[in-house]
Scaffold this motif. Structure first.
Motif, short mmCIF file in Angstrom:
data_model
loop_
_atom_site.label_atom_id
_atom_site.label_comp_id
_atom_site.label_asym_id
_atom_site.label_seq_id
_atom_site.Cartn_x
_atom_site.Cartn_y
_atom_site.Cartn_z
N GLY A 191 0.84 -1.20 0.00
CA GLY A 191 0.00 0.00 0.00
C GLY A 191 0.87 1.24 0.00
N GLU A 192 0.37 2.27 0.68
CA GLU A 192 1.10 3.53 0.68
C GLU A 192 2.24 3.48 1.70
OE1 GLU A 192 -0.97 7.46 1.51
OE2 GLU A 192 -1.34 7.01 -0.61
N PHE A 193 3.40 3.93 1.32
CA PHE A 193 4.47 4.03 2.32
C PHE A 193 5.26 5.31 2.11
CE2 PHE A 193 8.17 2.87 -0.24
CZ PHE A 193 7.59 2.18 -1.31
N GLU A 194 5.84 5.75 3.21
CA GLU A 194 6.54 7.03 3.17
C GLU A 194 8.05 6.81 3.22
OE1 GLU A 194 4.79 10.59 5.39
OE2 GLU A 194 6.73 10.31 6.37
N MET A 195 8.75 7.50 2.33
CA MET A 195 10.21 7.50 2.40
C MET A 195 10.62 8.82 3.04
SD MET A 195 11.24 6.19 -1.40
CE MET A 195 13.01 6.24 -1.06
N GLU A 196 11.47 8.78 4.04
CA GLU A 196 11.88 10.04 4.66
C GLU A 196 12.71 10.88 3.68
OE1 GLU A 196 15.30 7.35 6.28
OE2 GLU A 196 13.32 7.05 5.41
#
Ligand code: GLA
Length: 690
Positions: free
Chosen positions: A674-679
């Motif tokens: 699904g949606e994931f965040e990369m810093e």
């Protein structure tokens, strides 16, 4: 086999200069390196005056002691030959080894690379120091490999010492045999330049109005310099191979005037590059909205990969860069050094060596910051290095055997690059067009190679790609044209830009309609052409609607070839919009055999490249399952175990990606879906879920 030993695993190293530090610091330095996961050091590449303080007097104590301590702490050593910095005694006693400016002024001792490659004396003295070092260290348990010299042609790629003029003459005699042949090749009948004695022949010298050599001489000058560097490097490579056969041999840097492919093929086990992405901050142009900035280093790393599919980064930026008098760079922000390290790795680096362990407290580079600051207390760059060291040790087994995978390549060749350094009628176009394509593909997340071709290139090499873009190959032999045509006939897609195919290998223009050697496969002729600059209004082109693709207008930048189809198989894809050639073909597509050849009549920009990308249906390999924001680079390295997808976020802000099947982040061992965040400045390496 040597490559295997050096690059069969991933490793982190650091450049270290024991001669610049009190001996009391060394052991603690090596101990701390190991603690950070650093397993190799490069040393000695500027230490000639330590090894040979007087002619013929050799001294190894300092480095023996340093290497012993390195070995004690399990650190492997890469030795540099110190020939980029000849000592003062040498240049004073043998001033003929010095390089000279174009005007003939000798370059004196005081910086580095002040020597010329031609002087027999310098070659002799370089051979002696290399042999002495190789004999001394051939069985040292810590030493694994050698770096020859340092960054050939860095600082300057021009050599005008008396010895260079003599060597050039020798090179020309070997190439042309007779003065008659030389006169023909350089077209010296033009302006009564005809030579009647070899002594009249020189490298370029002062001409009316400054520096305006005969263009064919200018091209041969570049070829000569490249051959001269290689023949100089060969002396050292041969000595090391003969004396220390267990060690591998490389050299570092990617500078002009040198066929790095040939040098690596003939002399080295693999190529090494020095990566300083923060150079991108020095010529920052805030108006260029889609600027690649530090991501642009991926373009250079792609060139490095074309030399060695897996390579070493012998100097990886580890802090703000700066000399005392120039290059005042900002500090890499937290996470950026790690990002750049993975940028190198994503493009094929298996060994990454940081420049440098600690910032020098004196000298020209006392602002070229290393991992450690002068005070030597733990800082955030050291902490970041520890993080990286741990990660790389953990991914090495899975990642080390993979290589970068791409279906499309941008072609280049040395002759056109070198000819284009002088010829303003095509030279400046190559960089603009190559970068436009690179950008278009980067922002669409389509991995792309850069490949150099020459007369030895084979069809099989070209056929590893579905699509080849060769932006402005002005010099094109009939042999190369035949190879490229065969590539297209057998199913390849080939894309040319303006100024293709009109010169032979001497740099003379063919007496044929443009695009000269490429005319047959393109199925067109160029009716007329013009620079688009000065008083000329900018011109645009209009792309025809086709299938699901709407009409579009893009700029027809810098130069316009006005095309004329010569065959029924030619489709006009775009036409010019204005000027006296409005409505005339600007872009054509010729279907030949199982493939096709495109001719784009101008200098490429990103929008035009995107039109072609869309019309060919070129898409990202992850399009079905991964959505990435534009600011994230996708690079793929793969082996028999499958692909690794490197995601590199060049932005300071977090980036959100979406994935439609479960995958694992190799760096954290966590599953993603699904949606994931990369810093900000974050890195993810996706692999199949367990
Ligand atoms: C080059 C050189 C190094 C050092 C750095 C920083 O890459 O190889 O010796 O000078 O630049 O300037």
């Amino acid at each position: 086999m040597q490559v295997k030993k050096a690059l069969d695993h991933m490793s982190v190293g650091v450049c270290y200069y024991p001669e610049q530090w009190p001996v009391e610091l060394w052991e603690d330095d090596f101990r701390r390196m190991r603690e950070l996961g650093i397993t190799n050091v490069r040393v000695a590449e500027f230490a000639w005056s330590i090894f040979e303080p007087e002619e013929g007097v050799y001294s190894f104590e300092l480095f023996d002691h340093a290497l012993e301590l390195a070995h004690k702490h399990g650190i492997q050593v890469i030795l540099g030959t110190p020939t980029a910095t000849p000592p003062a005694w040498l240049t004073t006693r043998y001033p003929e080894v010095l390089n000279a400016t174009f005007e003939g002024v000798a370059i004196q001792h005081g910086l580095r690379r002040h020597y010329n490659y031609s002087s027999p004396k310098y070659r002799e003295l370089s051979a002696s120091i290399t042999r002495k070092m190789a004999e001394h260290y051939k069985d040292h348990p810590a030493v694994v490999g050698w770096q020859i010299d340092n960054e050939f042609n860095c600082e300057t790629k021009e050599f005008y010492a008396p010895a260079d003029h003599i060597a050039f003459r020798g090179w020309l005699k070997a190439k042309y045999g007779t003065l008659h042949a030389l006169n023909k090749a350089w077209g010296t009948v033009f302006w009564s330049q005809t030579y009647t004695d070899w002594d009249q022949v020189h490298l370029p010298r002062m001409t009316t109005g400054g520096r305006q050599p005969n263009p064919h001489l200018a091209l041969d000058e570049k070829r000569f310099i490249s051959d001269n560097v290689i023949s100089y490097a060969r002396i050292q490579a041969d000595i090391i191979r003969e004396t220390a056969p267990r060690h591998w041999v490389t050299t570092n840097g990617l500078f002009g005037g040198l066929d790095n492919h040939r040098m690596t093929g003939e002399l080295l086990d693999f190529f090494s590059y020095d990566s300083y992405p923060q150079f991108s901050t020095l010529n920052h142009n805030p108006d260029e909205k889609d600027r690649l900035a530090d991501r642009g280093w991926s373009q250079t790393l792609s060139v490095v990969r074309s030399i060695s599919p897996r390579f070493c980064v012998m100097e990886q930026q580890a802090g703000p860069g700066g000399w005392v008098n120039r290059m005042d760079m900002p500090s890499p922000k937290p996470g950026q050094m790690r990002l750049w390290t993975y940028q190198s790795i994503a493009h094929g680096a298996n060994m990454v060596v940081y420049f440098r362990w600690r910032t020098a407290t004196f000298g020209q580079e006392m602002y070229w910051h290393g991992l450690n600051d002068y005070h030597n207390r733990e800082n955030r760059r050291v902490r970041e290095a520890r993080w990286i060291g741990k990660e790389i040790a953990a991914i090495s087994e899975r990642a080390a055997n993979t290589t970068y995978a791409a279906d499309i390549a941008i072609l280049r060749d040395y002759d056109n690059e070198w000819d284009g350094e002088y010829d303003v009628w095509h030279g400046p176009f190559a960089w603009t067009s190559g970068t436009a394509w690179f950008k278009a593909l980067q922002y669409r997340h389509v991995p792309c190679d850069i490949r150099y071709i020459n007369e030895q290139t084979t069809l099989a090499e070209l056929q590893t790609y579905k699509t080849l873009v060769y932006p402005h190959p002005t010099i094109m032999t009939d042999k190369t044209a035949a190879l490229l045509e065969q590539y297209a006939r057998e199913g390849g897609i080939l894309i040319f830009g303006c100024r293709t195919g009109y010169k032979d290998e001497k740099g003379h223009c063919y007496m044929r309609p443009f695009p000269g050697a490429a005319a047959g496969m393109c199925g067109i002729s160029v009716e007329e052409f013009t620079m688009v600059k000065g008083s000329r209004e900018p011109v645009s082109m209009h792309w025809q609607e086709t299938g699901e693709l709407a009409e579009a207008v893009t700029g027809a930048d810098d130069f316009n070839d006005i095309l004329h189809p010569e065959s029924d198989s030619v489709e006009v894809v775009a036409a010019y919009n204005s000027d006296y050639y409005a409505g005339k073909p600007a872009v054509t597509r010729n279907r030949i055999g199982k493939g096709e050849v495109w001719y784009y009549g101008a200098v490429f920009n990103r929008s035009a490249a995107e039109q072609i990308i869309d019309r060919l249906g070129i898409a990202s390999p992850v399009r079905d399952w991964l959505t990435l924001p534009q600011g994230v680079e996708l690079a793929v390295r793969e082996d028999a175990n499958g692909p690794l997808y490197f995601l590199l976020n060049y932005g300071e802000e977090a980036a959100v990606a979406r994935i439609s099947k479960p995958m694992r982040n190799l760096l954290t061992d966590r599953q993603l879906q699904g949606e994931f965040e990369m810093e900000g400045f974050g890195v993810v390496i996706l692999t199949e879920a367990l």
